[in-house]
Design a protein around this motif. Structure first.
Motif, PDB file in Angstrom:
ATOM      1  N   ALA A 278       0.839  -1.200   0.000  1.00 47.50           N
ATOM      2  CA  ALA A 278       0.000   0.000   0.000  1.00 47.50           C
ATOM      3  C   ALA A 278       0.873   1.249   0.000  1.00 47.50           C
ATOM      4  CB  ALA A 278      -0.888   0.000   1.234  1.00 47.50           C
ATOM      5  N   PRO A 279       0.421   2.313  -0.661  1.00 49.85           N
ATOM      6  CA  PRO A 279       1.140   3.585  -0.536  1.00 49.85           C
ATOM      7  C   PRO A 279       1.129   4.033   0.919  1.00 49.85           C
ATOM      8  CG  PRO A 279      -0.628   3.735  -2.176  1.00 49.85           C
ATOM      9  CD  PRO A 279      -0.740   2.394  -1.512  1.00 49.85           C
ATOM     10  N   ALA A 280       2.119   4.804   1.297  1.00 54.42           N
ATOM     11  CA  ALA A 280       2.235   5.257   2.687  1.00 54.42           C
ATOM     12  C   ALA A 280       1.009   6.039   3.141  1.00 54.42           C
ATOM     13  CB  ALA A 280       3.494   6.092   2.850  1.00 54.42           C
ATOM     14  N   THR A 281       0.315   6.668   2.214  1.00 53.02           N
ATOM     15  CA  THR A 281      -0.833   7.501   2.577  1.00 53.02           C
ATOM     16  C   THR A 281      -2.162   6.763   2.544  1.00 53.02           C
ATOM     17  OG1 THR A 281      -1.047   8.206   0.283  1.00 53.02           O
ATOM     18  CG2 THR A 281       0.293   9.590   1.742  1.00 53.02           C
ATOM     19  N   ALA A 282      -2.164   5.501   2.113  1.00 52.69           N
ATOM     20  CA  ALA A 282      -3.411   4.756   1.985  1.00 52.69           C
ATOM     21  C   ALA A 282      -3.476   3.635   3.012  1.00 52.69           C
ATOM     22  CB  ALA A 282      -3.513   4.160   0.576  1.00 52.69           C
ATOM     23  N   PRO A 283      -4.678   3.255   3.418  1.00 53.44           N
ATOM     24  CA  PRO A 283      -4.781   2.089   4.302  1.00 53.44           C
ATOM     25  C   PRO A 283      -4.347   0.838   3.542  1.00 53.44           C
ATOM     26  CG  PRO A 283      -6.955   2.867   3.641  1.00 53.44           C
ATOM     27  CD  PRO A 283      -5.952   3.852   3.095  1.00 53.44           C
ATOM     28  N   THR A 284      -3.751  -0.084   4.247  1.00 48.07           N
ATOM     29  CA  THR A 284      -3.246  -1.294   3.605  1.00 48.07           C
ATOM     30  C   THR A 284      -4.394  -2.162   3.086  1.00 48.07           C
ATOM     31  OG1 THR A 284      -1.898  -3.271   3.893  1.00 48.07           O
ATOM     32  CG2 THR A 284      -3.094  -2.524   5.816  1.00 48.07           C
ATOM     33  N   PRO A 285      -4.238  -2.725   1.872  1.00 47.19           N
ATOM     34  CA  PRO A 285      -5.271  -3.623   1.361  1.00 47.19           C
ATOM     35  C   PRO A 285      -5.130  -5.041   1.902  1.00 47.19           C
ATOM     36  CG  PRO A 285      -3.576  -3.315  -0.287  1.00 47.19           C
ATOM     37  CD  PRO A 285      -3.215  -2.439   0.880  1.00 47.19           C
ATOM     38  N   ALA A 286      -4.086  -5.287   2.683  1.00 48.66           N
ATOM     39  CA  ALA A 286      -3.878  -6.628   3.230  1.00 48.66           C
ATOM     40  C   ALA A 286      -4.976  -6.947   4.234  1.00 48.66           C
ATOM     41  CB  ALA A 286      -2.515  -6.716   3.889  1.00 48.66           C
ATOM     42  N   PRO A 287      -5.405  -8.191   4.273  1.00 52.34           N
ATOM     43  CA  PRO A 287      -6.432  -8.582   5.234  1.00 52.34           C
ATOM     44  C   PRO A 287      -5.949  -8.368   6.670  1.00 52.34           C
ATOM     45  CG  PRO A 287      -6.010 -10.334   3.647  1.00 52.34           C
ATOM     46  CD  PRO A 287      -4.971  -9.287   3.422  1.00 52.34           C
ATOM     47  N   ALA A 288      -6.871  -8.031   7.534  1.00 51.68           N
ATOM     48  CA  ALA A 288      -6.550  -7.899   8.948  1.00 51.68           C
ATOM     49  C   ALA A 288      -7.608  -8.657   9.734  1.00 51.68           C
ATOM     50  CB  ALA A 288      -6.529  -6.440   9.356  1.00 51.68           C
ATOM     51  N   PRO A 289      -7.222  -9.566  10.581  1.00 53.67           N
ATOM     52  CA  PRO A 289      -5.848  -9.963  10.831  1.00 53.67           C
ATOM     53  C   PRO A 289      -5.250 -10.693   9.640  1.00 53.67           C
ATOM     54  CG  PRO A 289      -7.335 -11.473  11.951  1.00 53.67           C
ATOM     55  CD  PRO A 289      -8.190 -10.390  11.340  1.00 53.67           C
ATOM     56  N   ALA A 290      -3.941 -10.813   9.646  1.00 55.54           N
ATOM     57  CA  ALA A 290      -3.251 -11.499   8.556  1.00 55.54           C
ATOM     58  C   ALA A 290      -3.736 -12.942   8.463  1.00 55.54           C
ATOM     59  CB  ALA A 290      -1.746 -11.464   8.794  1.00 55.54           C
ATOM     60  N   PRO A 291      -3.845 -13.467   7.249  1.00 53.09           N
ATOM     61  CA  PRO A 291      -4.301 -14.850   7.091  1.00 53.09           C
ATOM     62  C   PRO A 291      -3.311 -15.857   7.686  1.00 53.09           C
ATOM     63  CG  PRO A 291      -4.351 -13.670   5.004  1.00 53.09           C
ATOM     64  CD  PRO A 291      -3.625 -12.805   5.974  1.00 53.09           C
ATOM     65  N   VAL A 292      -3.840 -16.999   8.085  1.00 52.76           N
ATOM     66  CA  VAL A 292      -2.982 -18.129   8.441  1.00 52.76           C
ATOM     67  C   VAL A 292      -2.343 -18.605   7.144  1.00 52.76           C
ATOM     68  CG1 VAL A 292      -2.984 -20.517   9.299  1.00 52.76           C
ATOM     69  CG2 VAL A 292      -4.410 -18.774  10.411  1.00 52.76           C
ATOM     70  N   THR A 293      -1.107 -19.037   7.203  1.00 48.69           N
ATOM     71  CA  THR A 293      -0.408 -19.457   5.993  1.00 48.69           C
ATOM     72  C   THR A 293      -0.031 -20.933   6.059  1.00 48.69           C
ATOM     73  OG1 THR A 293       1.689 -18.706   6.928  1.00 48.69           O
ATOM     74  CG2 THR A 293       0.500 -17.156   5.530  1.00 48.69           C
ATOM     75  N   THR A 294       0.061 -21.541   4.904  1.00 41.74           N
ATOM     76  CA  THR A 294       0.417 -22.957   4.789  1.00 41.74           C
ATOM     77  C   THR A 294       1.933 -23.129   4.862  1.00 41.74           C
ATOM     78  OG1 THR A 294       0.630 -22.837   2.387  1.00 41.74           O
ATOM     79  CG2 THR A 294      -1.581 -23.380   3.271  1.00 41.74           C
ATOM     80  N   ILE A 295       2.359 -24.371   4.952  1.00 45.80           N
ATOM     81  CA  ILE A 295       3.790 -24.677   4.894  1.00 45.80           C
ATOM     82  C   ILE A 295       4.351 -24.179   3.567  1.00 45.80           C
ATOM     83  CG2 ILE A 295       5.478 -26.553   4.714  1.00 45.80           C
ATOM     84  CD1 ILE A 295       3.792 -28.085   6.804  1.00 45.80           C
ATOM     85  N   ALA A 296       3.601 -24.354   2.489  1.00 44.14           N
ATOM     86  CA  ALA A 296       4.065 -23.901   1.173  1.00 44.14           C
ATOM     87  C   ALA A 296       4.332 -22.398   1.199  1.00 44.14           C
ATOM     88  CB  ALA A 296       3.017 -24.236   0.105  1.00 44.14           C
ATOM     89  N   TRP A 297       3.416 -21.628   1.757  1.00 46.27           N
ATOM     90  CA  TRP A 297       3.583 -20.177   1.822  1.00 46.27           C
ATOM     91  C   TRP A 297       4.779 -19.813   2.695  1.00 46.27           C
ATOM     92  CZ3 TRP A 297       4.084 -15.851   4.650  1.00 46.27           C
ATOM     93  CH2 TRP A 297       3.741 -14.630   4.064  1.00 46.27           C
ATOM     94  N   ARG A 298       4.887 -20.454   3.859  1.00 48.75           N
ATOM     95  CA  ARG A 298       5.993 -20.156   4.786  1.00 48.75           C
ATOM     96  C   ARG A 298       7.346 -20.468   4.146  1.00 48.75           C
ATOM     97  NH1 ARG A 298       5.479 -16.440   8.039  1.00 48.75           N
ATOM     98  NH2 ARG A 298       3.337 -16.397   8.620  1.00 48.75           N
ATOM     99  N   LEU A 299       7.458 -21.608   3.476  1.00 49.07           N
ATOM    100  CA  LEU A 299       8.734 -21.946   2.829  1.00 49.07           C
ATOM    101  C   LEU A 299       9.054 -20.939   1.729  1.00 49.07           C
ATOM    102  CD1 LEU A 299       8.674 -25.853   2.640  1.00 49.07           C
ATOM    103  CD2 LEU A 299       9.983 -24.392   4.209  1.00 49.07           C
ATOM    104  N   ALA A 300       8.046 -20.547   0.953  1.00 50.40           N
ATOM    105  CA  ALA A 300       8.277 -19.547  -0.094  1.00 50.40           C
ATOM    106  C   ALA A 300       8.743 -18.230   0.514  1.00 50.40           C
ATOM    107  CB  ALA A 300       6.997 -19.343  -0.906  1.00 50.40           C
ATOM    108  N   HIS A 301       8.167 -17.854   1.638  1.00 50.97           N
ATOM    109  CA  HIS A 301       8.564 -16.622   2.325  1.00 50.97           C
ATOM    110  C   HIS A 301      10.034 -16.711   2.776  1.00 50.97           C
ATOM    111  CE1 HIS A 301       8.294 -13.052   4.784  1.00 50.97           C
ATOM    112  NE2 HIS A 301       8.672 -13.742   5.845  1.00 50.97           N
ATOM    113  N   ILE A 302      10.420 -17.842   3.323  1.00 47.43           N
ATOM    114  CA  ILE A 302      11.822 -18.025   3.739  1.00 47.43           C
ATOM    115  C   ILE A 302      12.743 -17.950   2.528  1.00 47.43           C
ATOM    116  CG2 ILE A 302      13.490 -19.665   4.677  1.00 47.43           C
ATOM    117  CD1 ILE A 302      11.191 -20.709   6.506  1.00 47.43           C
TER     118      ILE A 302
END
Length: 195
Positions: free
Chosen positions: A67-91
């Motif tokens: 999100a731009p610094a001046t706009a509210p974030t479009p990310a879900p709140a609270p943050a979604p739970v993530t799978t092992i696949a997502w966590r490994l990709a993040h690492i």
């Protein structure tokens, strides 16, 4: 032992003794397991319902656009739970990949263009490769390198601080993956007891 060797060994001990052995035998079913509804994961291109999936290959990573610094974030709140696949990709990409490129002159890694793994085996291969690059890069740093801010990347703290941050991130996210594996293996339909 040099400072860089001590920093590398801090993470390498954890990698060899705890995290990497816990990933042996990871199946595709575990890799993609969604313990709750609306998890973020790695999905075939075109199948994501997240607001800003990333990736260039056949598989994309669920994500929200920055999100731009001046706009509210479009990310879900609270943050979604993530799978092992997502966590490994993040690492692989965010924890290690960006920093390998920034600090050690490796191949540029970008979440928008990365080819995410569609199998557990492929993800573990990517993880091993990126970890080896990180570990070798840290071991090759001099004391002077560690005292200076990195020349590339957004961080302006001494590189030693950044190495410690990546070590902490890999330990933290690795523990999350390990917990998800434990939960996957212990699915038994039991109703939680109330105390």
């Amino acid at each position: 032992m040099t400072r860089s060797e001590r920093l590398a060994e801090q993470l390498d001990w954890h990698w060899r003794e705890n995290l990497r052995p816990r990933l042996d035998g990871l199946t595709d079913e575990e890799y993609f397991w969604e313990p709750v509804r609306d998890c973020w994961s790695i999905r075939p291109r075109g199948r994501s319902t997240a607001p800003g999936p990333r990736g260039s290959g056949e598989w994309t990573m669920d994500s929200a656009p920055p999100a731009p610094a001046t706009a509210p974030t479009p990310a879900p709140a609270p943050a979604p739970v993530t799978t092992i696949a997502w966590r490994l990709a993040h690492i692989i990409v965010s924890c290690l990949g960006y920093r390998v490129a920034w600090y050690f002159g490796g191949q540029d890694v970008d979440s928008r263009t990365f080819a995410y793994a569609g199998t557990a085996g492929e993800a573990l291969k990517q993880l091993d490769e990126m970890y080896e690059r990180w570990n070798a890069g840290v071991r090759g740093l001099s004391d002077i390198d560690l005292d200076r801010p990195p020349a590339v990347g957004p961080e302006r703290y001494p590189l030693e601080n950044r190495v410690l941050h990546v070590n902490r991130e890999l330990i933290h996210h690795g523990a999350e993956v390990s917990l998800l594996r434990d939960l996957y293996r212990r699915q038994d339909g039991a109703v939680p007891r109330r105390i």
